[in-house]
Design a protein around this motif. Structure first.
Motif, PDB file in Angstrom:
ATOM      1  N   LEU A  32     -44.011  -1.066  11.275  1.00 53.30           N
ATOM      2  CA  LEU A  32     -43.756  -0.064  12.320  1.00 53.30           C
ATOM      3  C   LEU A  32     -43.081   1.186  11.736  1.00 53.30           C
ATOM      4  O   LEU A  32     -43.439   2.318  12.066  1.00 53.30           O
ATOM      5  CB  LEU A  32     -42.878  -0.665  13.421  1.00 53.30           C
ATOM      6  N   ILE A  33     -42.090   0.944  10.868  1.00 52.94           N
ATOM      7  CA  ILE A  33     -41.400   2.081  10.251  1.00 52.94           C
ATOM      8  C   ILE A  33     -42.381   2.888   9.415  1.00 52.94           C
ATOM      9  O   ILE A  33     -42.428   4.118   9.461  1.00 52.94           O
ATOM     10  CB  ILE A  33     -40.230   1.575   9.369  1.00 52.94           C
TER      11      ILE A  33
ATOM     12  N   PHE B 292     -44.966   4.603  12.019  1.00 52.28           N
ATOM     13  CA  PHE B 292     -44.566   5.541  13.075  1.00 52.28           C
ATOM     14  C   PHE B 292     -43.359   6.408  12.719  1.00 52.28           C
ATOM     15  O   PHE B 292     -43.193   7.467  13.290  1.00 52.28           O
ATOM     16  CB  PHE B 292     -44.244   4.781  14.366  1.00 52.28           C
ATOM     17  N   VAL B 293     -42.523   5.919  11.814  1.00 54.45           N
ATOM     18  CA  VAL B 293     -41.288   6.671  11.572  1.00 54.45           C
ATOM     19  C   VAL B 293     -41.390   7.528  10.313  1.00 54.45           C
ATOM     20  O   VAL B 293     -41.158   8.736  10.347  1.00 54.45           O
ATOM     21  CB  VAL B 293     -40.077   5.711  11.476  1.00 54.45           C
ATOM     22  N   ALA B 294     -41.780   6.879   9.204  1.00 55.19           N
ATOM     23  CA  ALA B 294     -41.795   7.603   7.923  1.00 55.19           C
ATOM     24  C   ALA B 294     -42.676   8.863   7.950  1.00 55.19           C
ATOM     25  O   ALA B 294     -42.226   9.921   7.519  1.00 55.19           O
ATOM     26  CB  ALA B 294     -42.222   6.660   6.799  1.00 55.19           C
TER      27      ALA B 294
ATOM     28  N   ARG C 287     -43.532  10.778  10.389  1.00 53.87           N
ATOM     29  CA  ARG C 287     -42.941  11.848  11.200  1.00 53.87           C
ATOM     30  C   ARG C 287     -41.747  12.466  10.495  1.00 53.87           C
ATOM     31  O   ARG C 287     -41.550  13.671  10.535  1.00 53.87           O
ATOM     32  CB  ARG C 287     -42.507  11.299  12.553  1.00 53.87           C
ATOM     33  N   PHE C 288     -40.962  11.587   9.857  1.00 52.81           N
ATOM     34  CA  PHE C 288     -39.815  12.135   9.133  1.00 52.81           C
ATOM     35  C   PHE C 288     -40.291  13.070   8.031  1.00 52.81           C
ATOM     36  O   PHE C 288     -39.825  14.202   7.923  1.00 52.81           O
ATOM     37  CB  PHE C 288     -38.969  11.017   8.531  1.00 52.81           C
ATOM     38  N   GLU C 289     -41.244  12.587   7.236  1.00 52.22           N
ATOM     39  CA  GLU C 289     -41.698  13.415   6.109  1.00 52.22           C
ATOM     40  C   GLU C 289     -42.327  14.704   6.600  1.00 52.22           C
ATOM     41  O   GLU C 289     -42.148  15.763   5.998  1.00 52.22           O
ATOM     42  CB  GLU C 289     -42.704  12.635   5.246  1.00 52.22           C
TER      43      GLU C 289
ATOM     44  N   THR D  70     -41.694  16.331   9.472  1.00 48.68           N
ATOM     45  CA  THR D  70     -40.655  17.232   9.941  1.00 48.68           C
ATOM     46  C   THR D  70     -39.903  17.833   8.760  1.00 48.68           C
ATOM     47  O   THR D  70     -39.623  19.029   8.732  1.00 48.68           O
ATOM     48  CB  THR D  70     -39.652  16.464  10.825  1.00 48.68           C
ATOM     49  N   PHE D  71     -39.633  16.957   7.797  1.00 50.15           N
ATOM     50  CA  PHE D  71     -38.897  17.398   6.614  1.00 50.15           C
ATOM     51  C   PHE D  71     -39.675  18.494   5.884  1.00 50.15           C
ATOM     52  O   PHE D  71     -39.133  19.541   5.527  1.00 50.15           O
ATOM     53  CB  PHE D  71     -38.695  16.190   5.706  1.00 50.15           C
TER      54      PHE D  71
ATOM     55  N   GLU E  13     -42.060  20.388   7.117  1.00 50.69           N
ATOM     56  CA  GLU E  13     -42.148  21.600   7.935  1.00 50.69           C
ATOM     57  C   GLU E  13     -40.865  22.415   7.829  1.00 50.69           C
ATOM     58  O   GLU E  13     -40.889  23.638   7.724  1.00 50.69           O
ATOM     59  CB  GLU E  13     -42.392  21.223   9.394  1.00 50.69           C
ATOM     60  N   ARG E  14     -39.760  21.686   7.871  1.00 49.81           N
ATOM     61  CA  ARG E  14     -38.465  22.392   7.807  1.00 49.81           C
ATOM     62  C   ARG E  14     -38.299  23.070   6.451  1.00 49.81           C
ATOM     63  O   ARG E  14     -37.907  24.222   6.371  1.00 49.81           O
ATOM     64  CB  ARG E  14     -37.333  21.408   8.056  1.00 49.81           C
TER      65      ARG E  14
ATOM     66  N   ALA F  30     -40.414  26.015   6.451  1.00 50.50           N
ATOM     67  CA  ALA F  30     -39.860  27.082   7.283  1.00 50.50           C
ATOM     68  C   ALA F  30     -38.746  27.810   6.547  1.00 50.50           C
ATOM     69  O   ALA F  30     -38.685  29.040   6.545  1.00 50.50           O
ATOM     70  CB  ALA F  30     -39.333  26.493   8.593  1.00 50.50           C
TER      71      ALA F  30
END
Lengths: 265, 198
Positions: B44-45, B48-50, B52-54, B56-57, B59-60, B63
């Motif tokens: 699951l991690i 669904f999690v990893a 999205r984290f990467e 977002t990371f 993208e940030r 940016a």
């Protein structure tokens, strides 16, 4: 719990022991013939907590994080950067990050159950559960090494120390093989299990002992509360141990993976 | 306290009848369950999690880096503009200095020209004045000569009582008189008398 026993057995203090960790006689419920005990439920609950936390934190991830997302990112980023990237190296740490994150937070929450009211039992004081995670770690770091170097190359990497005279090989090769391949999962499992086991045992001892002393009267009116004060102090120490054990377990996993990926031993 | 402990009794194991368990003992169910639960959580991690984290990371990071790059390009632009303006300013200063120099030269030239013109004009005026004076003097001399002649003749005629109406003679006498007068003036004596005319 032991207050009752003590009363029944006529004022004799029954010290806590391995039986305090055996739930096989008192399953919470039965599921298709399988007796489901408290540690099993905790295991599932712990996994749920970890997933729900991270899923909620990253469900609507934005560039500017909210409070929950920030918490999730800090937690995830701590394992990702300070364990994953710093130990394995920025070249190929990224594919191990989910594993390390899962490992750290799964162990952390299950350890923390020892201090959470109404649960108050460290899941990994059940040795078999620690064996499972240590066994999985063993499979993963060896598989990573074999995939990269081939079976013989990997065995050579782990067993033959570089920069040592070949005359020393008969002595060193078995030793290295023993310490790098055979002992690692055992120490991983025992370290986690023993810390949780001992911590919980101490807590039981001081809290039930304190109660016994109070009921005994006399000098027990001083010694009993003192034992409870110590129990509180030990609880705080346990919080630290819970975190440290999760951290060490994950850190060692990262180091083993890093060692298996290394080009030179 | 007793109640709490009694409640805990239900979940905690007791000194039951069964033999004490080895805490290091292997319990297959627990081992398997741990692997399954951990495996599911890992899946699951991972799923669904990893990511999205990467994401977002990344993208940030982008940016922030994009912002930095934009700021850098703006800075470069501003630097270029500043350099251009400074160059223009230097050109303008140079131009101004050149114009000032030219103006000074032109001014000096104009002054020189004016001076020359004024000089010429003044010379011309002086010359003109001199010529006029000379002409007037000549005219005065001529008219004086005629006047002096007629006056002298008339006076002499009255004095000697002899009319000198004869034009030719009169003129001759006057001329002689004047010539004598001039000769006397040159000879620096003052004894000129009408009597010598006779």
């Amino acid at each position: 719990m032991f207050g009752i026993n003590m009363a029944e057995s006529g004022g004799e203090f029954v010290s806590p022991g391995p039986n305090s960790f055996d739930f096989s006689e008192v399953p919470l419920f039965h599921l298709g013939g399988l007796a489901v005990t408290k540690p099993m439920v905790q295991l599932v609950l712990g996994a749920l907590v970890v997933f729900v936390f991270f899923y909620a934190a990253f469900r609507r991830a934005t560039l500017v994080p909210g409070r929950l997302q920030f918490a999730g990112e800090s937690a995830y980023g701590m394992v990702r950067n300070s364990i994953g990237r710093d130990i394995i190296g920025s070249h190929d740490f990224i594919k191990f990050v989910p594993y390390l994150v899962t490992l750290f937070f799964f162990i952390l929450i299950n350890n923390a159950f020892a201090s959470i009211p109404a649960i108050q039992f460290p899941t990994f004081s059940r040795a078999s559960m620690a064996y499972a995670l240590a066994g999985l770690s063993w499979v993963i770091y060896n598989a990573v090494g074999i995939k990269k170097h081939g079976l013989l190359g990997y065995l050579k990497l782990q067993s033959v120390p570089s920069g040592v005279s070949p005359f020393m090989y008969p002595l060193l090769v078995p030793l290295e093989f023993f310490s790098n391949i055979l002992v690692r999962p055992v120490t991983l499992a025992l370290r986690l299990f023993a810390n949780m086991f001992a911590g919980h045992l101490l807590l039981i001892l001081f809290s039930t002992g304190g109660l016994f002393l109070l009921e005994y009267g006399g000098v027990g009116y001083v010694a009993g509360p003192l034992a409870w004060v110590l129990a509180i102090a030990i609880s705080f120490l346990e919080l630290l141990v819970q975190f440290l054990q999760a951290y060490v377990f994950t850190l060692l996993n990262a180091m083993y993976i890093s060692g298996a990926l290394a080009d030179e031993h | 306290m007793q109640n709490l402990i009694f409640l805990a009794e239900g979940t905690e194991p007791t000194e039951g009848g069964h033999a004490p368990e080895n805490p290091l003992g292997f319990v297959p169910v627990e081992f398997a369950l741990s692997l399954v639960v951990f495996g599911l959580l890992l899946f699951l991690i991972w799923k669904f999690v990893a990511p999205r984290f990467e994401q977002t990371f990344a993208e940030r990071t982008q940016a922030i880096e994009g912002g930095i790059a934009a700021a850098e390009s703006k800075q470069a632009e501003a630097d270029a503009k500043l350099a251009e303006l400074e160059k223009q300013l230097a050109d303008a200063r140079h131009e101004a200095a050149r114009i000032r120099e030219e103006a000074r030269e032109q001014g000096a030239q104009i002054v020189a020209e004016m001076r020359e013109t004024a000089q010429a004009e003044s010379t011309r005026i002086v010359e003109h004045g001199k010529a006029q004076i000379e002409a007037e003097r000549q005219q005065a001399v001529t008219s004086l000569r005629a006047e002096v002649g007629s006056l002298a003749t008339g006076l002499a005629g009255r004095i000697v009582g002899e009319s000198l109406e004869d034009e030719a003679r009169q003129s001759r006498v006057v001329e002689r008189f004047l010539a004598d007068l001039e000769a006397q003036t040159v000879g620096a004596d003052n004894g000129t008398t009408p009597g010598s005319v006779n």
